[in-house]
Design a protein around this motif. Structure first.
Motif, PDB file in Angstrom:
ATOM      1  N   ILE A 479      -4.124   8.191   9.639  1.00  0.00           N
ATOM      2  CA  ILE A 479      -4.400   7.309   8.499  1.00  0.00           C
ATOM      3  C   ILE A 479      -3.177   7.273   7.587  1.00  0.00           C
ATOM      4  O   ILE A 479      -3.103   7.977   6.574  1.00  0.00           O
ATOM      5  N   ALA A 480      -2.211   6.497   7.966  1.00  0.00           N
ATOM      6  CA  ALA A 480      -0.985   6.327   7.184  1.00  0.00           C
ATOM      7  C   ALA A 480      -0.470   4.921   7.449  1.00  0.00           C
ATOM      8  O   ALA A 480       0.142   4.658   8.481  1.00  0.00           O
ATOM      9  N   GLU A 481      -0.754   4.015   6.527  1.00  0.00           N
ATOM     10  CA  GLU A 481      -0.430   2.613   6.756  1.00  0.00           C
ATOM     11  C   GLU A 481       1.068   2.366   6.878  1.00  0.00           C
ATOM     12  O   GLU A 481       1.496   1.441   7.568  1.00  0.00           O
ATOM     13  N   GLY A 482       1.881   3.202   6.203  1.00  0.00           N
ATOM     14  CA  GLY A 482       3.330   3.060   6.355  1.00  0.00           C
ATOM     15  C   GLY A 482       3.773   3.310   7.783  1.00  0.00           C
ATOM     16  O   GLY A 482       4.661   2.634   8.300  1.00  0.00           O
ATOM     17  N   ASN A 483       3.154   4.288   8.439  1.00  0.00           N
ATOM     18  CA  ASN A 483       3.468   4.541   9.848  1.00  0.00           C
ATOM     19  C   ASN A 483       3.057   3.354  10.717  1.00  0.00           C
ATOM     20  O   ASN A 483       3.761   2.981  11.662  1.00  0.00           O
ATOM     21  N   LEU A 484       1.897   2.780  10.421  1.00  0.00           N
ATOM     22  CA  LEU A 484       1.418   1.630  11.189  1.00  0.00           C
ATOM     23  C   LEU A 484       2.453   0.513  11.199  1.00  0.00           C
ATOM     24  O   LEU A 484       2.852   0.017  12.255  1.00  0.00           O
ATOM     25  N   VAL A 485       2.900   0.089  10.019  1.00  0.00           N
ATOM     26  CA  VAL A 485       3.808  -1.057   9.969  1.00  0.00           C
ATOM     27  C   VAL A 485       5.204  -0.680  10.430  1.00  0.00           C
ATOM     28  O   VAL A 485       5.948  -1.534  10.921  1.00  0.00           O
ATOM     29  N   GLY A 486       5.583   0.614  10.295  1.00  0.00           N
ATOM     30  CA  GLY A 486       6.859   1.040  10.851  1.00  0.00           C
ATOM     31  C   GLY A 486       6.887   0.876  12.360  1.00  0.00           C
ATOM     32  O   GLY A 486       7.835   0.340  12.928  1.00  0.00           O
ATOM     33  N   LEU A 487       5.821   1.331  13.019  1.00  0.00           N
ATOM     34  CA  LEU A 487       5.728   1.174  14.467  1.00  0.00           C
ATOM     35  C   LEU A 487       5.570  -0.292  14.847  1.00  0.00           C
ATOM     36  O   LEU A 487       6.169  -0.756  15.829  1.00  0.00           O
ATOM     37  N   LEU A 488       4.801  -1.031  14.069  1.00  0.00           N
ATOM     38  CA  LEU A 488       4.590  -2.450  14.361  1.00  0.00           C
ATOM     39  C   LEU A 488       5.915  -3.204  14.356  1.00  0.00           C
ATOM     40  O   LEU A 488       6.180  -4.043  15.231  1.00  0.00           O
ATOM     41  N   VAL A 513      -2.960  -3.237   2.560  1.00  0.00           N
ATOM     42  CA  VAL A 513      -1.723  -3.975   2.840  1.00  0.00           C
ATOM     43  C   VAL A 513      -0.690  -3.670   1.764  1.00  0.00           C
ATOM     44  O   VAL A 513       0.511  -3.528   2.051  1.00  0.00           O
ATOM     45  N   THR A 514      -1.145  -3.533   0.528  1.00  0.00           N
ATOM     46  CA  THR A 514      -0.190  -3.275  -0.558  1.00  0.00           C
ATOM     47  C   THR A 514       0.456  -1.901  -0.402  1.00  0.00           C
ATOM     48  O   THR A 514       1.609  -1.708  -0.776  1.00  0.00           O
ATOM     49  N   ARG A 515      -0.281  -0.941   0.138  1.00  0.00           N
ATOM     50  CA  ARG A 515       0.309   0.374   0.376  1.00  0.00           C
ATOM     51  C   ARG A 515       1.409   0.282   1.435  1.00  0.00           C
ATOM     52  O   ARG A 515       2.410   0.987   1.375  1.00  0.00           O
ATOM     53  N   ALA A 516       1.221  -0.581   2.404  1.00  0.00           N
ATOM     54  CA  ALA A 516       2.172  -0.715   3.515  1.00  0.00           C
ATOM     55  C   ALA A 516       3.231  -1.774   3.251  1.00  0.00           C
ATOM     56  O   ALA A 516       4.094  -2.004   4.109  1.00  0.00           O
ATOM     57  N   LEU A 517       3.193  -2.399   2.079  1.00  0.00           N
ATOM     58  CA  LEU A 517       3.981  -3.615   1.863  1.00  0.00           C
ATOM     59  C   LEU A 517       5.476  -3.415   2.059  1.00  0.00           C
ATOM     60  O   LEU A 517       6.126  -4.186   2.773  1.00  0.00           O
ATOM     61  N   GLU A 544     -18.861  -2.154  -0.619  1.00  0.00           N
ATOM     62  CA  GLU A 544     -17.815  -1.140  -0.656  1.00  0.00           C
ATOM     63  C   GLU A 544     -17.241  -0.919  -2.051  1.00  0.00           C
ATOM     64  O   GLU A 544     -16.624   0.099  -2.329  1.00  0.00           O
ATOM     65  N   GLY A 545     -17.392  -1.909  -2.928  1.00  0.00           N
ATOM     66  CA  GLY A 545     -16.909  -1.738  -4.290  1.00  0.00           C
ATOM     67  C   GLY A 545     -15.427  -1.985  -4.462  1.00  0.00           C
ATOM     68  O   GLY A 545     -14.696  -2.271  -3.512  1.00  0.00           O
ATOM     69  N   GLY A 546     -14.975  -1.857  -5.711  1.00  0.00           N
ATOM     70  CA  GLY A 546     -13.625  -2.245  -6.080  1.00  0.00           C
ATOM     71  C   GLY A 546     -12.519  -1.498  -5.361  1.00  0.00           C
ATOM     72  O   GLY A 546     -11.424  -2.023  -5.193  1.00  0.00           O
ATOM     73  N   ALA A 547     -12.766  -0.254  -4.924  1.00  0.00           N
ATOM     74  CA  ALA A 547     -11.716   0.523  -4.265  1.00  0.00           C
ATOM     75  C   ALA A 547     -11.299  -0.078  -2.939  1.00  0.00           C
ATOM     76  O   ALA A 547     -10.174   0.137  -2.481  1.00  0.00           O
ATOM     77  N   HIS A 548     -12.194  -0.832  -2.290  1.00  0.00           N
ATOM     78  CA  HIS A 548     -11.896  -1.410  -0.979  1.00  0.00           C
ATOM     79  C   HIS A 548     -11.895  -2.935  -1.002  1.00  0.00           C
ATOM     80  O   HIS A 548     -12.020  -3.558   0.042  1.00  0.00           O
ATOM     81  N   GLN A 549     -11.763  -3.530  -2.172  1.00  0.00           N
ATOM     82  CA  GLN A 549     -11.798  -4.986  -2.271  1.00  0.00           C
ATOM     83  C   GLN A 549     -10.422  -5.493  -2.692  1.00  0.00           C
ATOM     84  O   GLN A 549      -9.948  -5.180  -3.777  1.00  0.00           O
ATOM     85  N   THR A 553      -3.664  -9.846  -2.151  1.00  0.00           N
ATOM     86  CA  THR A 553      -3.018 -10.010  -0.849  1.00  0.00           C
ATOM     87  C   THR A 553      -2.802 -11.463  -0.422  1.00  0.00           C
ATOM     88  O   THR A 553      -1.829 -11.736   0.290  1.00  0.00           O
ATOM     89  N   PRO A 554      -3.666 -12.443  -0.814  1.00  0.00           N
ATOM     90  CA  PRO A 554      -3.360 -13.821  -0.389  1.00  0.00           C
ATOM     91  C   PRO A 554      -2.017 -14.325  -0.910  1.00  0.00           C
ATOM     92  O   PRO A 554      -1.280 -15.010  -0.200  1.00  0.00           O
ATOM     93  N   SER A 555      -1.692 -13.971  -2.155  1.00  0.00           N
ATOM     94  CA  SER A 555      -0.408 -14.439  -2.689  1.00  0.00           C
ATOM     95  C   SER A 555       0.758 -13.655  -2.098  1.00  0.00           C
ATOM     96  O   SER A 555       1.854 -14.196  -1.926  1.00  0.00           O
ATOM     97  N   ILE A 556       0.531 -12.386  -1.749  1.00  0.00           N
ATOM     98  CA  ILE A 556       1.571 -11.622  -1.056  1.00  0.00           C
ATOM     99  C   ILE A 556       1.943 -12.321   0.244  1.00  0.00           C
ATOM    100  O   ILE A 556       3.117 -12.428   0.608  1.00  0.00           O
ATOM    101  N   GLY A 557       0.923 -12.809   0.958  1.00  0.00           N
ATOM    102  CA  GLY A 557       1.185 -13.501   2.216  1.00  0.00           C
ATOM    103  C   GLY A 557       2.077 -14.715   2.041  1.00  0.00           C
ATOM    104  O   GLY A 557       2.953 -14.988   2.875  1.00  0.00           O
TER     105      GLY A 557
END
Length: 766
Positions: A479-488, A513-517, A544-549, A553-557
């Motif tokens: 569970i490390a989003e930075g690793n995910l996008v590094g490998l991607l 996505v913002t963590r991995a941006l 899920e509430g605000g922590a997972h909402q 991200t649409p504007s980041i895209g």
């Protein structure tokens, strides 16, 4: 190895690197705006010996190297000596169209294996490059000589969390081809770091399963330790704080003889030891660290154990060989003209001819020629593009979410286009099942460099089968989003690195996505082409509430270069968009994509996909262009525009307005990004071949426009001005709540009633 020739190359590399930065800051290159050009002479000098020794005594053509950002001039100096650059190139550092400030695989004209510049990300890139290289070899069925993956790391980069996230991933401990060399000069940008501990850092690498090699003292200092008083000298140096040691480097010989012995019990023996050296040798002795000793470095390289990753801590001095060596503020400090003249005289170089190469008949010149031949690489053959179908030519019925459509599409691709499907590799940070990749994982298996036992294969209650093997097509990370996008990013670069095009798809929860941006963006900058899927997304993930909402991200895209941002509402739209996105991967001129999907089930009949082949194809083209008219009166002056999961609310509002006698058209946006590019194309601005005609095709005659999305409203704010209509954009601007979907939408003001009210208010305006 001819050590004398190697040292001559080291001195020339340091000189050329310093001269490149000096030329970049010359009066002729002064920015009329008054901005500093800058450069990092001290950081370059710190690693010049390490890089010279690595290139000219160790590397093969199969090896790849990530160079710390501030050592860009050293890399270019080495490539210049190897014949990859011409003298006229060397004065173009930091110039528009010239050599880049930091190594850039996509922009520099000489060999750069990894783009660096974002601290910590370049350091970890060879880890992901090693995994991608192994995967590509398994996917092609061809055995490939692995080569080694080197990272040249500034010690301050070890402050970055990305470094330790990467080291701790379970895959990394098996990567014997990975070698890090830490330029351990104990200085950061602003200061001498007071408490940086090589021992503590080394223990952290040890704990992660790495081989740790310490290259601390050079040959001359090691010999001094063997003399009478040597043990006391070693003890004295090792007990110094970093600040005290760095201060010693700024002392002349007389002051060194006074300060270095200290006032401890061994002071007298240290003084007697120093009396045996002349003044020049005393100064050289104190700075005699292994990171500036080619013989010591060769010895360190010889210790590398290729059964596990290796880190070499090479002790260095920031600014070694320069007038500002060891100064706490030398990071961006530039040498004066007098400093440059003194360096030229000491190096046997010429201020007037700074780019002079070695004489062909010299020993150093011969070594350079031999190394140039040894490192010369064959060009990567152009990779054949994947043949991706435009669609599966079927009707999608029933209720489905776009997240479910992802899993179904991968299975359909494997069934209808097996050769193309074999190039697909999915990656997830421990969220494969919760992002609907379970069926795909069961079908293709999980990639591992060796076969591993699935201890639950015979458990009847186990639904997700974790069969790990070299032929698997899913890679699971921690569970490390930075690793995910590094490998991607590295999987998305195999077409240009190794001639093996892959179709990489990474999934993660959209709020992360913002963590991995930053590492994701840097992977795109470096030439990686991949598909990132953020799912589930938005406040539609109601309970899920605000922590997972996710909100922004649409504007980041829209704002991320090199990527097309897509947010379909319906499964058929997703199919068309994903297949087109796959066709853009793995070739020159290609690009990546970011999909924002939802777990909200939607009745697919509401998509009203035309059955007539011509009308269906027209719909497909509009979906790819960014928007289409879904239903309603194409001449209506009111357009209700929706994107993504909120389309049912838009359709409900349109039907209610119809009943109230208010004509309208419903526009389904599939890509705010492509619509924005279309607007730019109409204005004659750069827009990556966007279809500017889509704006008129969809919005012609619109006077009033209400747009809604599950994301920040500024994502679609440009539409009103683009079509010349009065407009209101509804979206989410606050952290969400837990609850039922209707309650969450109502709290955010994006429900059907809010859309109707906004439309009526617009139409009531004079």
């Amino acid at each position: 190895m001819d050590l004398t020739a190697l040292r001559a190359i080291e001195h020339k590399v340091r000189w050329i690197a310093a001269s490149m930065i000096d030329a970049a800051n010359s009066p002729a290159r002064r920015d009329p705006a008054g901005l500093k050009v800058g450069g990092h002479q001290a950081s370059s000098a710190s690693i010049a010996t390490i890089m010279t020794t690595l290139w000219f005594a160790e590397l093969t053509r199969l090896d790849r190297v990530s160079v710390k950002p501030h050592a860009s001039p050293v890399l270019h100096a080495i490539n210049f000596l190897l014949g990859e650059l011409e003298p006229e190139d060397m004065a173009t550092l930091r110039q528009f169209g010239g050599l880049q400030s930091y190594p850039s695989r996509s922009k520099d004209r000489d060999t750069v294996d990894y783009s660096t510049g974002s601290v910590g990300i370049g350091a970890t890139a060879p880890i992901w490059g090693a995994i991608a290289h192994r995967y590509a070899a398994d996917a092609s069925g061809q055995r490939r000589p692995p080569g080694r993956q080197f990272s040249l790391v500034g010690d301050a980069e070890l402050d970055e969390g990305a470094v330790w996230e990467a080291l701790l991933d379970p895959m990394v401990a098996d990567l014997g081809e990975v070698v890090w060399i830490v330029d351990f000069n104990r200085q950061s940008l602003d200061r001498v770091v007071p408490n940086i501990s090589g021992t503590r850092l080394q223990s952290m690498f040890h704990a992660a399963g790495w081989q740790v090699i310490e290259a601390k003292y050079g040959v001359a200092l090691t010999e001094a330790f063997k003399r009478a008083g040597g043990e006391a000298l070693k003890r004295r140096i090792e007990q110094m704080t970093n600040g005290e040691y760095q201060r010693m480097l700024r002392c002349d010989a007389q002051e060194l003889r006074r300060r270095l012995p200290g006032d401890g019990e061994g002071a007298a023996t240290i003084r007697r030891l120093l009396d045996g050296y002349d003044d020049d040798r005393v100064c050289e002795l104190v700075g005699g660290l292994a990171g500036h000793d080619v013989e010591a470095l060769i010895g360190a390289f010889a210790q590398i154990d290729e059964s596990r990753p290796t880190v070499i801590f090479a002790y260095t001095i920031k600014g070694h060989g320069l007038a500002n060596a060891g100064h706490p503020q030398n990071h961006s400090n530039l040498l004066t003209p007098a400093d440059m003249r003194e360096l030229a005289a000491r190096s046997g170089e010429s201020i007037e001819d700074p780019w002079r190469r070695f004489d062909e008949g010299s020993d150093a010149g011969a070594l350079v020629r031999d190394v140039a031949d040894r490192l010369r690489r064959d060009e990567t053959a152009p990779a054949p593009r994947a043949v991706v179908p435009a669609e599966f030519a079927r009707l999608i019925r029933g209720t489905s979410s776009t997240q479910q459509a992802l899993g179904r599409l991968l299975m359909d691709l494997a069934r209808t286009s097996p050769d193309t499907a074999r190039r697909v590799v999915t990656v997830a940070p421990d969220v494969a099942s919760s992002t609907n990749l379970g069926g795909w994982v069961n079908k293709v298996g999980v990639w591992s460099s060796t076969n591993k036992t699935d201890w639950f294969a015979d458990d009847a209650e186990t639904i997700l089968h974790w069969k790990e093997q070299p032929g698997g097509q899913h890679i699971e990370l921690g569970i490390a989003e930075g690793n995910l996008v590094g490998l991607l990013g590295e999987l998305g670069a195999t077409w240009s690195r190794w001639g093996e095009p892959l179709l990489p798809i990474g999934t993660l929860y959209d709020p992360f996505v913002t963590r991995a941006l930053e590492p994701w963006s840097f992977g795109v900058y470096s030439g990686g082409q991949s598909i990132l899927v953020g799912t589930p997304s938005g406040i539609t993930l109601a309970a899920e509430g605000g922590a997972h909402q996710s909100i922004i991200t649409p504007s980041i895209g829209i704002e991320q270069p090199g990527v097309v941002s897509l947010e379909p509402a319906f499964a058929q739209d997703f199919e068309w968009l994903m297949l087109e996105a796959l066709s853009r991967l793995g070739h020159s001129g290609g690009s990546g994509s970011y999909f924002r999907l939802s777990s909200r089930p939607i009745d697919q009949a509401r998509a009203e996909v035309p059955e007539d082949p011509d009308a269906r194809e027209r719909r497909r083209r509009h979906v790819l262009a960014g928007a289409y008219v879904l239903r309603g009166d194409a001449t209506a002056r009111l357009a209700l525009v929706g994107m993504g999961a909120v389309m049912p609310e838009v359709l409900d509002a349109a039907e209610r307005l119809d009943r109230e006698g208010i004509p309208n058209r419903v526009v389904c946006v599939t890509s705010a990004d492509r619509l924005y590019r279309a607007v730019r194309a109409r204005r004659g601005l750069p827009a990556d071949d966007a279809d500017g005609s889509i704006i008129d095709a969809v919005f012609r005659g619109t006077d009033a426009l209400v747009a809604v999305l599950d994301g920040h409203p500024h994502t679609l704010d440009f539409l009103g001005g683009a079509v010349g209509a009065a407009s209101v954009v509804l979206g989410t601007t606050e952290f969400g709540q837990s609850g039922h979907l209707d309650d969450v939408y109502a709290a955010a003001g994006i429900g059907s009633r809010h859309i109707r009210d906004a439309a009526k208010d617009l139409l009531a305006r004079p």
